[in-house]
Motif scaffolding. Structure first.
Motif, PDB file in Angstrom:
ATOM      1  N   LYS A 104       0.818  -1.220   0.000  1.00  0.00           N
ATOM      2  CA  LYS A 104       0.000   0.000   0.000  1.00  0.00           C
ATOM      3  C   LYS A 104       0.851   1.268   0.000  1.00  0.00           C
ATOM      4  CE  LYS A 104      -4.302  -1.562   2.236  1.00  0.00           C
ATOM      5  NZ  LYS A 104      -5.187  -1.327   3.407  1.00  0.00           N
ATOM      6  N   LEU A 105       2.099   1.150   0.427  1.00  0.00           N
ATOM      7  CA  LEU A 105       2.976   2.317   0.427  1.00  0.00           C
ATOM      8  C   LEU A 105       3.182   2.846  -0.984  1.00  0.00           C
ATOM      9  CD1 LEU A 105       5.767   1.175   2.938  1.00  0.00           C
ATOM     10  CD2 LEU A 105       3.866   2.744   3.391  1.00  0.00           C
ATOM     11  N   ARG A 106       3.078   1.966  -1.973  1.00  0.00           N
ATOM     12  CA  ARG A 106       3.314   2.363  -3.358  1.00  0.00           C
ATOM     13  C   ARG A 106       2.052   2.858  -4.049  1.00  0.00           C
ATOM     14  NH1 ARG A 106       5.510  -2.952  -3.023  1.00  0.00           N
ATOM     15  NH2 ARG A 106       4.101  -3.682  -4.653  1.00  0.00           N
ATOM     16  N   ASP A 107       0.946   2.858  -3.318  1.00  0.00           N
ATOM     17  CA  ASP A 107      -0.356   3.244  -3.868  1.00  0.00           C
ATOM     18  C   ASP A 107      -0.684   4.665  -3.405  1.00  0.00           C
ATOM     19  OD1 ASP A 107      -3.116   3.551  -4.421  1.00  0.00           O
ATOM     20  OD2 ASP A 107      -3.419   1.388  -4.294  1.00  0.00           O
ATOM     21  N   PRO A 108      -1.131   5.543  -4.314  1.00  0.00           N
ATOM     22  CA  PRO A 108      -1.414   6.931  -3.912  1.00  0.00           C
ATOM     23  C   PRO A 108      -2.714   7.122  -3.139  1.00  0.00           C
ATOM     24  CG  PRO A 108      -1.849   6.660  -6.244  1.00  0.00           C
ATOM     25  CD  PRO A 108      -1.244   5.374  -5.778  1.00  0.00           C
ATOM     26  N   GLU A 109      -3.315   6.030  -2.678  1.00  0.00           N
ATOM     27  CA  GLU A 109      -4.499   6.143  -1.820  1.00  0.00           C
ATOM     28  C   GLU A 109      -4.067   6.333  -0.368  1.00  0.00           C
ATOM     29  OE1 GLU A 109      -7.685   6.268  -2.853  1.00  0.00           O
ATOM     30  OE2 GLU A 109      -6.848   6.236  -4.886  1.00  0.00           O
ATOM     31  N   ARG A 110      -4.914   7.019   0.414  1.00  0.00           N
ATOM     32  CA  ARG A 110      -4.613   7.229   1.826  1.00  0.00           C
ATOM     33  C   ARG A 110      -4.595   5.909   2.580  1.00  0.00           C
ATOM     34  NH1 ARG A 110      -8.577  11.270   4.568  1.00  0.00           N
ATOM     35  NH2 ARG A 110      -7.518  10.340   6.352  1.00  0.00           N
ATOM     36  N   ILE A 111      -3.718   5.825   3.575  1.00  0.00           N
ATOM     37  CA  ILE A 111      -3.684   4.692   4.498  1.00  0.00           C
ATOM     38  C   ILE A 111      -4.309   5.184   5.795  1.00  0.00           C
ATOM     39  CG2 ILE A 111      -2.211   3.076   5.760  1.00  0.00           C
ATOM     40  CD1 ILE A 111      -0.184   3.342   3.471  1.00  0.00           C
ATOM     41  N   GLN A 112      -5.505   4.705   6.084  1.00  0.00           N
ATOM     42  CA  GLN A 112      -6.332   5.288   7.136  1.00  0.00           C
ATOM     43  C   GLN A 112      -5.643   5.326   8.494  1.00  0.00           C
ATOM     44  OE1 GLN A 112      -9.367   6.553   6.333  1.00  0.00           O
ATOM     45  NE2 GLN A 112      -9.664   7.381   8.382  1.00  0.00           N
ATOM     46  N   GLU A 113      -4.964   4.236   8.865  1.00  0.00           N
ATOM     47  CA  GLU A 113      -4.355   4.169  10.196  1.00  0.00           C
ATOM     48  C   GLU A 113      -2.998   4.847  10.258  1.00  0.00           C
ATOM     49  OE1 GLU A 113      -3.256   0.140   8.262  1.00  0.00           O
ATOM     50  OE2 GLU A 113      -4.689   1.789   8.016  1.00  0.00           O
ATOM     51  N   GLY A 114      -2.503   5.359   9.134  1.00  0.00           N
ATOM     52  CA  GLY A 114      -1.189   5.985   9.099  1.00  0.00           C
ATOM     53  C   GLY A 114      -0.134   5.016   8.605  1.00  0.00           C
ATOM     54  N   THR A 115       0.902   5.567   7.971  1.00  0.00           N
ATOM     55  CA  THR A 115       1.888   4.697   7.336  1.00  0.00           C
ATOM     56  C   THR A 115       2.658   3.848   8.342  1.00  0.00           C
ATOM     57  OG1 THR A 115       3.477   6.534   7.343  1.00  0.00           O
ATOM     58  CG2 THR A 115       2.208   6.199   5.332  1.00  0.00           C
ATOM     59  N   LEU A 116       3.057   4.429   9.482  1.00  0.00           N
ATOM     60  CA  LEU A 116       3.876   3.669  10.417  1.00  0.00           C
ATOM     61  C   LEU A 116       3.121   2.482  10.988  1.00  0.00           C
ATOM     62  CD1 LEU A 116       6.540   3.305  11.895  1.00  0.00           C
ATOM     63  CD2 LEU A 116       5.661   4.783  13.702  1.00  0.00           C
ATOM     64  N   MET A 117       1.873   2.681  11.407  1.00  0.00           N
ATOM     65  CA  MET A 117       1.111   1.564  11.960  1.00  0.00           C
ATOM     66  C   MET A 117       0.858   0.503  10.896  1.00  0.00           C
ATOM     67  SD  MET A 117      -1.522   3.320  14.669  1.00  0.00           S
ATOM     68  CE  MET A 117      -2.027   1.713  15.263  1.00  0.00           C
ATOM     69  N   TYR A 118       0.665   0.924   9.655  1.00  0.00           N
ATOM     70  CA  TYR A 118       0.496  -0.031   8.567  1.00  0.00           C
ATOM     71  C   TYR A 118       1.777  -0.831   8.369  1.00  0.00           C
ATOM     72  CZ  TYR A 118       0.374  -1.755   3.756  1.00  0.00           C
ATOM     73  OH  TYR A 118       0.456  -2.537   2.627  1.00  0.00           O
ATOM     74  N   VAL A 119       2.922  -0.155   8.344  1.00  0.00           N
ATOM     75  CA  VAL A 119       4.205  -0.841   8.182  1.00  0.00           C
ATOM     76  C   VAL A 119       4.437  -1.823   9.324  1.00  0.00           C
ATOM     77  CG1 VAL A 119       6.713  -0.480   8.288  1.00  0.00           C
ATOM     78  CG2 VAL A 119       5.304   0.916   6.762  1.00  0.00           C
ATOM     79  N   GLU A 120       4.124  -1.414  10.537  1.00  0.00           N
ATOM     80  CA  GLU A 120       4.286  -2.323  11.679  1.00  0.00           C
ATOM     81  C   GLU A 120       3.449  -3.584  11.499  1.00  0.00           C
ATOM     82  OE1 GLU A 120       5.299   0.778  15.339  1.00  0.00           O
ATOM     83  OE2 GLU A 120       3.223   0.205  14.935  1.00  0.00           O
ATOM     84  N   SER A 121       2.211  -3.416  11.050  1.00  0.00           N
ATOM     85  CA  SER A 121       1.316  -4.568  10.903  1.00  0.00           C
ATOM     86  C   SER A 121       1.761  -5.494   9.775  1.00  0.00           C
ATOM     87  CB  SER A 121      -0.123  -4.099  10.656  1.00  0.00           C
ATOM     88  OG  SER A 121      -0.252  -3.484   9.383  1.00  0.00           O
ATOM     89  N   MET A 122       2.372  -4.952   8.732  1.00  0.00           N
ATOM     90  CA  MET A 122       2.771  -5.758   7.577  1.00  0.00           C
ATOM     91  C   MET A 122       4.143  -6.412   7.744  1.00  0.00           C
ATOM     92  SD  MET A 122       0.183  -5.663   5.601  1.00  0.00           S
ATOM     93  CE  MET A 122       0.881  -6.405   4.106  1.00  0.00           C
ATOM     94  N   THR A 123       5.003  -5.806   8.539  1.00  0.00           N
ATOM     95  CA  THR A 123       6.371  -6.312   8.662  1.00  0.00           C
ATOM     96  C   THR A 123       6.662  -6.971   9.997  1.00  0.00           C
ATOM     97  OG1 THR A 123       7.259  -4.229   9.540  1.00  0.00           O
ATOM     98  CG2 THR A 123       7.156  -4.462   7.128  1.00  0.00           C
ATOM     99  N   GLY A 124       5.834  -6.707  10.999  1.00  0.00           N
ATOM    100  CA  GLY A 124       6.113  -7.224  12.337  1.00  0.00           C
ATOM    101  C   GLY A 124       7.194  -6.449  13.061  1.00  0.00           C
ATOM    102  N   ARG A 125       7.720  -5.393  12.454  1.00  0.00           N
ATOM    103  CA  ARG A 125       8.736  -4.553  13.096  1.00  0.00           C
ATOM    104  C   ARG A 125       8.036  -3.419  13.851  1.00  0.00           C
ATOM    105  NH1 ARG A 125      12.970  -2.943   8.533  1.00  0.00           N
ATOM    106  NH2 ARG A 125      13.901  -1.827  10.314  1.00  0.00           N
TER     107      ARG A 125
END
Length: 246
Positions: free
Chosen positions: A159-180
């Motif tokens: 989703k980072l590569r998509d120009p649509e908004r990420i509702q929960e914010g980029t960092l929380m999305y990255v955390e959920s997708m990577t486990g970091r």
């Protein structure tokens, strides 16, 4: 020998807690803040301590006392920085306050500039995913920010590569997708004149002064997770924690 700093006084802890609610947008201009009696009860402190916390907020310009009514949040234009955005996202699941919204102006793979590559620890592979956004409120554009992520994160968080908004914010999305998990962050700030693109996006006269914040988030292993560069217009306040002089 250096001395370990004592914890902040209780009245400052209370004042900073309320201040952070204001900066996150949980308390908005015109909202009433808890009374001395309520603060004393909630924080298990004396009434004079509660009163001192409200007075500290008043002196800092966050609240105003209305005779016979209570204490209310003042109208104050502030730069909502990353720490406030993250705090709001973790509290509410939404990164923006009512009336704020972001427009993603570009997203996708790009060769990282030198300062971004250095911050993210990119060596041979300089490709990174970027997301550039202009944040607006009722008054118009208030922030330009570009987030950068290394190629491993770019692959695992599409989703980072998509120009649509990420509702929960980029960092929380990255955390959920990577486990970091984001552990801590560092900010560096400077002032300079706006570029032509920045002035246009923020609707500023050419060569207007702007505040620049470089923001790096590190994970639990002290590895960089996100680098962000934010550009703020003049006339809006940014706040940091208070500190002892002794």
């Amino acid at each position: 020998m250096p001395q370990i700093e004592e914890a902040q006084p209780k009245y400052l802890q209370i004042a900073h807690y309320i201040r952070d609610q204001i900066l996150r947008g949980d308390l908005r201009p015109g909202d009433e803040v808890p009374s001395e009696r309520q603060l004393a009860q909630d924080w298990k402190v004396s009434r004079p301590t509660a009163a001192r916390s409200l007075e500290a907020l008043r002196q800092q310009g966050f609240v105003e006392k209305r005779q016979g009514s209570g204490t209310y949040v003042r109208s104050l234009e502030v730069n909502r920085r990353a720490r406030e955005l993250y705090g709001r996202a973790r509290q509410t699941g939404k990164i923006y306050t009512p009336g704020e919204y972001a427009v993603i102006t570009s997203a996708g793979w790009m060769d990282a500039p030198d300062h971004v590559a250095e911050a993210l620890g990119l060596a041979k592979d300089r490709r990174a995913v970027h997301r550039r956004r202009v944040t607006n409120d009722e008054s118009g554009p208030i922030t330009i920010s570009t987030s950068w992520f290394g190629p491993d994160i770019g692959q695992r968080a599409p989703k980072l590569r998509d120009p649509e908004r990420i509702q929960e914010g980029t960092l929380m999305y990255v955390e959920s997708m990577t486990g970091r998990q984001g552990s801590y962050a560092e900010d560096r700030m400077c002032a300079r004149t706006a570029t032509e693109d920045e002035a246009a996006d923020l609707r500023l006269p050419p060569s207007s002064p702007v505040l620049i914040v470089h923001h790096v988030v590190y994970d639990l292993q002290d590895h960089p997770l996100e680098f962000a560069e934010a550009t703020y217009p003049p006339g809006r306040w940014a706040f940091e924690q208070g500190y002892p002089l002794a």
